[in-house]
Enzyme design. Sequence first.
Site, PDB file in Angstrom:
ATOM      1  N   HIS A 155       0.846  -1.199   0.000  1.00 60.01           N
ATOM      2  CA  HIS A 155       0.000   0.000   0.000  1.00 60.01           C
ATOM      3  C   HIS A 155       0.877   1.243   0.000  1.00 60.01           C
ATOM      4  CE1 HIS A 155      -3.149  -2.830   1.267  1.00 60.01           C
ATOM      5  NE2 HIS A 155      -3.984  -1.938   0.770  1.00 60.01           N
ATOM      6  N   LYS A 159      -0.455   4.765   4.675  1.00 61.24           N
ATOM      7  CA  LYS A 159      -1.304   3.826   5.405  1.00 61.24           C
ATOM      8  C   LYS A 159      -0.749   3.584   6.795  1.00 61.24           C
ATOM      9  CE  LYS A 159      -3.633  -0.654   4.989  1.00 61.24           C
ATOM     10  NZ  LYS A 159      -4.927  -0.039   5.386  1.00 61.24           N
TER      11      LYS A 159
HETATM   12  N1  LIG Z   1     -12.792  -1.125   2.947  1.00 65.75           N
HETATM   13  C1  LIG Z   1     -12.183  -0.612   1.884  1.00 65.75           C
HETATM   14  O1  LIG Z   1     -12.519  -0.928   0.718  1.00 65.75           O
HETATM   15  C2  LIG Z   1     -11.110   0.408   2.099  1.00 65.75           C
HETATM   16  C3  LIG Z   1     -10.774   0.760   3.381  1.00 65.75           C
HETATM   17  N2  LIG Z   1      -9.880   1.765   3.600  1.00 65.75           N
HETATM   18  C4  LIG Z   1      -9.685   2.147   5.000  1.00 65.75           C
HETATM   19  O2  LIG Z   1     -10.365   3.380   5.193  1.00 65.75           O
HETATM   20  C5  LIG Z   1      -9.723   4.116   6.225  1.00 65.75           C
HETATM   21  C6  LIG Z   1      -9.400   5.506   5.706  1.00 65.75           C
HETATM   22  O3  LIG Z   1      -8.417   5.386   4.698  1.00 65.75           O
HETATM   23  P1  LIG Z   1      -7.875   6.750   4.020  1.00 65.75           P
HETATM   24  O4  LIG Z   1      -9.028   7.504   3.444  1.00 65.75           O
HETATM   25  O5  LIG Z   1      -6.725   6.390   3.159  1.00 65.75           O
HETATM   26  O6  LIG Z   1      -7.338   7.526   5.311  1.00 65.75           O
HETATM   27  P2  LIG Z   1      -7.186   9.112   5.522  1.00 65.75           P
HETATM   28  O7  LIG Z   1      -6.294   9.278   6.717  1.00 65.75           O
HETATM   29  O8  LIG Z   1      -6.843   9.776   4.230  1.00 65.75           O
HETATM   30  O9  LIG Z   1      -8.685   9.576   5.894  1.00 65.75           O
HETATM   31  C7  LIG Z   1      -9.252   9.353   7.154  1.00 65.75           C
HETATM   32  C8  LIG Z   1     -10.072  10.591   7.505  1.00 65.75           C
HETATM   33  O10 LIG Z   1     -10.820  10.335   8.697  1.00 65.75           O
HETATM   34  C9  LIG Z   1     -10.766  11.495   9.502  1.00 65.75           C
HETATM   35  N3  LIG Z   1     -11.056  11.150  10.891  1.00 65.75           N
HETATM   36  C10 LIG Z   1     -10.226  10.634  11.811  1.00 65.75           C
HETATM   37  N4  LIG Z   1     -10.875  10.485  12.987  1.00 65.75           N
HETATM   38  C11 LIG Z   1     -12.156  10.924  12.787  1.00 65.75           C
HETATM   39  C12 LIG Z   1     -13.325  11.031  13.614  1.00 65.75           C
HETATM   40  N5  LIG Z   1     -13.294  10.676  14.903  1.00 65.75           N
HETATM   41  N6  LIG Z   1     -14.465  11.508  13.053  1.00 65.75           N
HETATM   42  C13 LIG Z   1     -14.491  11.883  11.748  1.00 65.75           C
HETATM   43  N7  LIG Z   1     -13.414  11.814  10.913  1.00 65.75           N
HETATM   44  C14 LIG Z   1     -12.273  11.337  11.439  1.00 65.75           C
HETATM   45  C15 LIG Z   1      -9.365  12.055   9.297  1.00 65.75           C
HETATM   46  O11 LIG Z   1      -9.300  13.413   9.677  1.00 65.75           O
HETATM   47  C16 LIG Z   1      -9.191  11.834   7.789  1.00 65.75           C
HETATM   48  O12 LIG Z   1      -9.638  12.933   7.034  1.00 65.75           O
HETATM   49  C17 LIG Z   1      -8.489   3.300   6.628  1.00 65.75           C
HETATM   50  O13 LIG Z   1      -8.820   2.506   7.745  1.00 65.75           O
HETATM   51  C18 LIG Z   1      -8.268   2.396   5.416  1.00 65.75           C
HETATM   52  O14 LIG Z   1      -7.627   1.173   5.732  1.00 65.75           O
HETATM   53  C19 LIG Z   1      -9.263   2.453   2.577  1.00 65.75           C
HETATM   54  C20 LIG Z   1      -9.558   2.120   1.279  1.00 65.75           C
HETATM   55  C21 LIG Z   1     -10.488   1.050   0.930  1.00 65.75           C
HETATM   56  O1  LIG Z   2      -5.566   1.991   3.440  1.00 61.46           O
HETATM   57  C1  LIG Z   2      -5.870   1.725   2.236  1.00 61.46           C
HETATM   58  O2  LIG Z   2      -5.601   2.472   1.264  1.00 61.46           O
HETATM   59  C2  LIG Z   2      -6.608   0.453   2.004  1.00 61.46           C
HETATM   60  N1  LIG Z   2      -6.982  -0.230   3.056  1.00 61.46           N
HETATM   61  C3  LIG Z   2      -7.819  -1.387   3.027  1.00 61.46           C
HETATM   62  C4  LIG Z   2      -7.167  -2.513   3.808  1.00 61.46           C
HETATM   63  O3  LIG Z   2      -6.555  -2.194   4.880  1.00 61.46           O
HETATM   64  O4  LIG Z   2      -7.303  -3.669   3.369  1.00 61.46           O
HETATM   65  C5  LIG Z   2      -8.334  -1.746   1.663  1.00 61.46           C
HETATM   66  C6  LIG Z   2      -7.491  -1.344   0.490  1.00 61.46           C
HETATM   67  O5  LIG Z   2      -6.482  -2.319   0.269  1.00 61.46           O
HETATM   68  C7  LIG Z   2      -6.906   0.038   0.605  1.00 61.46           C
END
Ligand SMILES: NC(=O)C1=CN([C@@H]2O[C@H](COP(=O)(O)OP(=O)(O)OC[C@H]3O[C@@H](n4cnc5c(N)ncnc54)[C@H](O)[C@@H]3O)[C@@H](O)[C@H]2O)C=CC1
Ligand SMILES: O=C(O)C1=N[C@H](C(=O)O)C[C@H](O)C1
Length: 268
Positions: A155, A159
């Site tokens: 990633h 991350k």
């Molecule tokens: N399930 C899926 O398909 C995917 C899951 N993810 C997961 O999504 C999460 C976010 O990933 P990114 O967007 O890359 O992270 P990021 O750090 O860019 O975004 C997270 C956002 O959440 C905000 N945040 C933190 N605490 C908060 C709270 N208490 N209330 C409201 N907002 C809050 C932060 O200020 C930030 O803007 C990670 O856990 C990642 O692993 C990411 C991509 C795909």
């Molecule tokens: O943090 C990310 O970007 C992603 N997180 C998810 C994970 O922890 O599996 C899903 C995706 O791979 C992107």
Amino acid sequence: MSTAVAVVGAGGRMGRMLVDTILRDEEAYLVAAADRGEQLLGQDAGELAGIGALGVEISANLEAVVAAADVVIDFSLPQATVEVAAACRQHKCPLVLGTTGLAAGQSEAVAELSQHNAVVHAANYSTGITLLTALVEQAAQAVGAQSDIEIIEAHHRHKVDAPSGTALRLGEAVAKELGRDLGQCAVYGREGHTGERDSKTIGFETIRAGDIVGEHTVMFAGQGERIELTHKASSRSTFAVGALRAAHWVIGQPAGLYDMRDVLGLSC
Ligand SMILES: NC(=O)C1=CN([C@@H]2O[C@H](COP(=O)(O)OP(=O)(O)OC[C@H]3O[C@@H](n4cnc5c(N)ncnc54)[C@H](O)[C@@H]3O)[C@@H](O)[C@H]2O)C=CC1
Ligand SMILES: O=C(O)C1=N[C@H](C(=O)O)C[C@H](O)C1
């Protein structure tokens, strides 16, 4: 009737992609956006996403954001999970949760919410990973017992959790097929004099570099050959499209904890 969607974590990498994806969906609209980043509060969610002003400001008032929604999509961070679950319970609002790296107490809060609300929780909302998981289960059934199994994930440098939630879910799928307990057989990274590999372990290796969106390989290494099953995401849009599909699906579902197999109609 268009669906009112609230996004938690709206200022993040996934949050901005979700705002863009919601705008492109004629059956949905962004009703509210929550984030905690000081520099984000009061900014227009659409402008943050690079798609022009939508008239939806980033708010730290999670309860008000949830109250406005038909469904909440949360791609924030684990520290938000308990509060998001409480607000969804209070307002009887279904939840699509994408956040990974949850601690036990945060996972328990999601499970408790699912006793009362419909919740979709998937570590990866891409269709491709849902398919890969099924293929990995087949491979584990066919050759897993006589293979050394390693899961490699890569990633972007930003991350903050490792291994990825997707890698852990793939590991759980393999372990279940082989009758193993992942908590007992997982080996996370290797260093020093490790000795010969225990054939009952499932190894995890993590790469964090550049702007890699999300890549996962499950390797079944046998005698004289190995099988590698790989998924590579090239845009976060695949996750956002899947999450919005889950958001449309979850509305009207009975209380319960669902994943993308349920959303895609693949759960046996
Ligand atoms: N399930 C899926 O398909 C995917 C899951 N993810 C997961 O999504 C999460 C976010 O990933 P990114 O967007 O890359 O992270 P990021 O750090 O860019 O975004 C997270 C956002 O959440 C905000 N945040 C933190 N605490 C908060 C709270 N208490 N209330 C409201 N907002 C809050 C932060 O200020 C930030 O803007 C990670 O856990 C990642 O692993 C990411 C991509 C795909
Ligand atoms: O943090 C990310 O970007 C992603 N997180 C998810 C994970 O922890 O599996 C899903 C995706 O791979 C992107």
